[in-house]
Design a protein around this motif. Structure first.
Motif, short mmCIF file in Angstrom:
data_model
loop_
_atom_site.label_atom_id
_atom_site.label_comp_id
_atom_site.label_asym_id
_atom_site.label_seq_id
_atom_site.Cartn_x
_atom_site.Cartn_y
_atom_site.Cartn_z
N ASN A 61 -5.58 -7.68 8.14
CA ASN A 61 -4.18 -8.00 7.85
C ASN A 61 -3.36 -6.72 8.02
OD1 ASN A 61 -2.30 -8.49 4.81
ND2 ASN A 61 -1.75 -9.19 6.84
N VAL A 62 -2.37 -6.78 8.92
CA VAL A 62 -1.51 -5.62 9.14
C VAL A 62 -0.07 -5.95 8.81
CG1 VAL A 62 -2.64 -4.24 10.93
CG2 VAL A 62 -1.30 -6.25 11.59
N GLY A 63 0.70 -4.91 8.57
CA GLY A 63 2.12 -5.12 8.33
C GLY A 63 2.68 -4.07 7.40
N ILE A 64 3.67 -4.51 6.62
CA ILE A 64 4.41 -3.57 5.79
C ILE A 64 4.22 -3.90 4.31
CG2 ILE A 64 6.11 -3.14 7.59
CD1 ILE A 64 7.96 -5.09 6.16
N ALA A 65 4.56 -2.93 3.47
CA ALA A 65 4.39 -3.13 2.02
C ALA A 65 5.40 -2.27 1.29
CB ALA A 65 2.97 -2.74 1.61
N ILE A 85 -4.12 -2.82 -3.56
CA ILE A 85 -2.85 -3.45 -3.22
C ILE A 85 -2.68 -4.68 -4.12
CG2 ILE A 85 -1.60 -4.76 -1.45
CD1 ILE A 85 -2.61 -2.85 0.65
N ALA A 86 -1.46 -4.83 -4.66
CA ALA A 86 -1.15 -5.96 -5.53
C ALA A 86 -0.30 -6.97 -4.74
CB ALA A 86 -0.38 -5.48 -6.75
N THR A 87 -0.77 -8.20 -4.72
CA THR A 87 -0.10 -9.26 -3.95
C THR A 87 0.53 -10.29 -4.88
OG1 THR A 87 -1.71 -9.01 -2.15
CG2 THR A 87 -0.50 -11.09 -2.23
N GLY A 88 1.71 -10.77 -4.53
CA GLY A 88 2.34 -11.84 -5.29
C GLY A 88 3.46 -12.46 -4.47
N ASP A 89 3.88 -13.65 -4.85
CA ASP A 89 4.95 -14.33 -4.12
C ASP A 89 6.31 -13.85 -4.59
OD1 ASP A 89 3.58 -15.93 -2.22
OD2 ASP A 89 2.97 -17.30 -3.81
N GLN A 90 6.54 -12.56 -4.38
CA GLN A 90 7.82 -11.99 -4.78
C GLN A 90 8.10 -10.74 -3.95
OE1 GLN A 90 7.91 -10.39 -8.79
NE2 GLN A 90 10.13 -10.15 -8.74
N PHE A 91 9.33 -10.60 -3.45
CA PHE A 91 9.73 -9.32 -2.88
C PHE A 91 10.13 -8.45 -4.06
CE2 PHE A 91 12.69 -6.21 -1.22
CZ PHE A 91 11.99 -5.72 -0.12
N VAL A 92 9.36 -7.42 -4.33
CA VAL A 92 9.59 -6.61 -5.51
C VAL A 92 10.71 -5.61 -5.24
CG1 VAL A 92 8.56 -4.99 -7.16
CG2 VAL A 92 7.17 -6.85 -6.22
N ALA A 104 0.49 -0.18 -3.77
CA ALA A 104 1.47 -0.88 -2.93
C ALA A 104 1.50 -2.35 -3.31
CB ALA A 104 1.11 -0.73 -1.44
N CYS A 105 2.63 -3.00 -2.98
CA CYS A 105 2.73 -4.43 -3.24
C CYS A 105 3.18 -5.13 -1.97
CB CYS A 105 3.70 -4.71 -4.38
SG CYS A 105 5.37 -4.10 -4.10
N GLU A 106 2.69 -6.33 -1.79
CA GLU A 106 3.11 -7.16 -0.66
C GLU A 106 2.84 -8.62 -1.02
OE1 GLU A 106 0.14 -8.31 -0.26
OE2 GLU A 106 -0.91 -7.34 1.38
N MET A 107 2.91 -9.51 -0.04
CA MET A 107 2.96 -10.94 -0.38
C MET A 107 1.86 -11.80 0.26
SD MET A 107 7.14 -11.26 -0.23
CE MET A 107 7.25 -12.85 -0.98
N GLU A 108 0.90 -11.17 0.92
CA GLU A 108 -0.14 -11.97 1.59
C GLU A 108 -1.57 -11.45 1.40
OE1 GLU A 108 2.44 -10.58 3.47
OE2 GLU A 108 3.74 -12.34 3.28
N GLY A 109 -1.73 -10.14 1.36
CA GLY A 109 -3.08 -9.55 1.44
C GLY A 109 -4.07 -10.12 0.44
#
Ligand code: ADE
Length: 229
Positions: free
Chosen positions: A73-77, A146-153, A170-175
């Motif tokens: 999984n690649v992208g931004i966080a 990495i902490a994932t959740g359905d929220q743009f923090v 870091a936090c993101e929404m999919e990992g």
């Protein structure tokens, strides 16, 4: 060996799609799966859409229908901590879903109830390869949770909590959901992200400004990694 590569947004995979030797495309669950060769490796590149449900659906399709042997999984966080800046790389060693909360039953927040693990550990070999891919990278890279959740923090209190409660970098929404699906299916995975913002009160503005550079950096590391795989 087929490698599944997931990005949540078009921006996160567009540089990769420019380089893939495309063989075919297939649409499932409204997602376009791009099959081809990237630096001599068989890959399937897909934009899953934002959030945990999209990411989980996509991961299971990659595993069931397209027989991938590994998922990246690649992208931004959003970066957590004062030493992490836009453009830096984070390589997950493990992930949790911070919005899973059955603490009313005495569970730790993040624990998926009745599952035999608290966090989802990335494959060691893939983590080492990702680290190796950072050797020639001019900015910093970090490894950790990495902490994932359905929220743009976009909240300083929330990032403090993510740091204190989960020791997340870091936090993101999919990992974390890709990680859970790979864990359930025993498929190796790793999450490589570049920082677009610091998840604080100006995060949405930094996000606009730094997403292009963050995408460039996460793509650069992924490409290096694929080359040495
Ligand atoms: N992806 C990039 N920045 C993020 C943030 N601040 N929160 C959640 N996901 C992100």
């Amino acid at each position: 060996m087929i490698i599944g590569i997931i990005g949540a947004m078009d921006e996160e995979i567009e540089l990769l799609l420019k380089e893939i030797e495309l063989k075919r495309k297939e649409v499932k669950a409204s997602m376009v799966f791009n099959f081809g060769s990237l630096y001599g490796k068989d890959v399937v590149i897909v934009r899953c859409g934002i959030g945990k449900v999209n990411a989980a659906v996509c991961s299971q399709i990659l595993i069931d229908d397209f027989n991938v042997n590994a998922v990246i999984n690649v992208g931004i966080a959003g970066g957590i901590g004062k030493d992490i800046f836009p453009g830096d790389i984070v390589i997950a060693e493990n992930l949790i879903q911070y919005d899973m909360d059955t603490s009313a039953f005495g569970d730790k927040i993040g624990q998926i109830p009745r599952l035999d693990t608290y966090d989802f550990k990335c494959d060691n070999k893939l983590v080492e390869l990702a680290k190796g891919a950072c050797k020639s990278f001019e900015k910093n890279f970090f490894t950790g949770r990495i902490a994932t959740g359905d929220q743009f923090v976009a909240d300083i209190e929330k990032i403090k909590w993510l740091n204190e409660e989960f020791d997340a970098i870091a936090c993101e929404m999919e990992g974390g959901s890709i990680a859970q699906v790979c864990y359930l299916n025993k498929v190796p995975f790793v999450v490589i992200r570049s920082i677009s913002d610091n998840a604080n009160n100006g995060a949405h503005m930094d996000f606009q400004k730094f997403t292009p550079i963050a995408v460039k950096n996460s793509t650069y590391i992924l490409k290096n990694m694929i080359k040495i795989m």
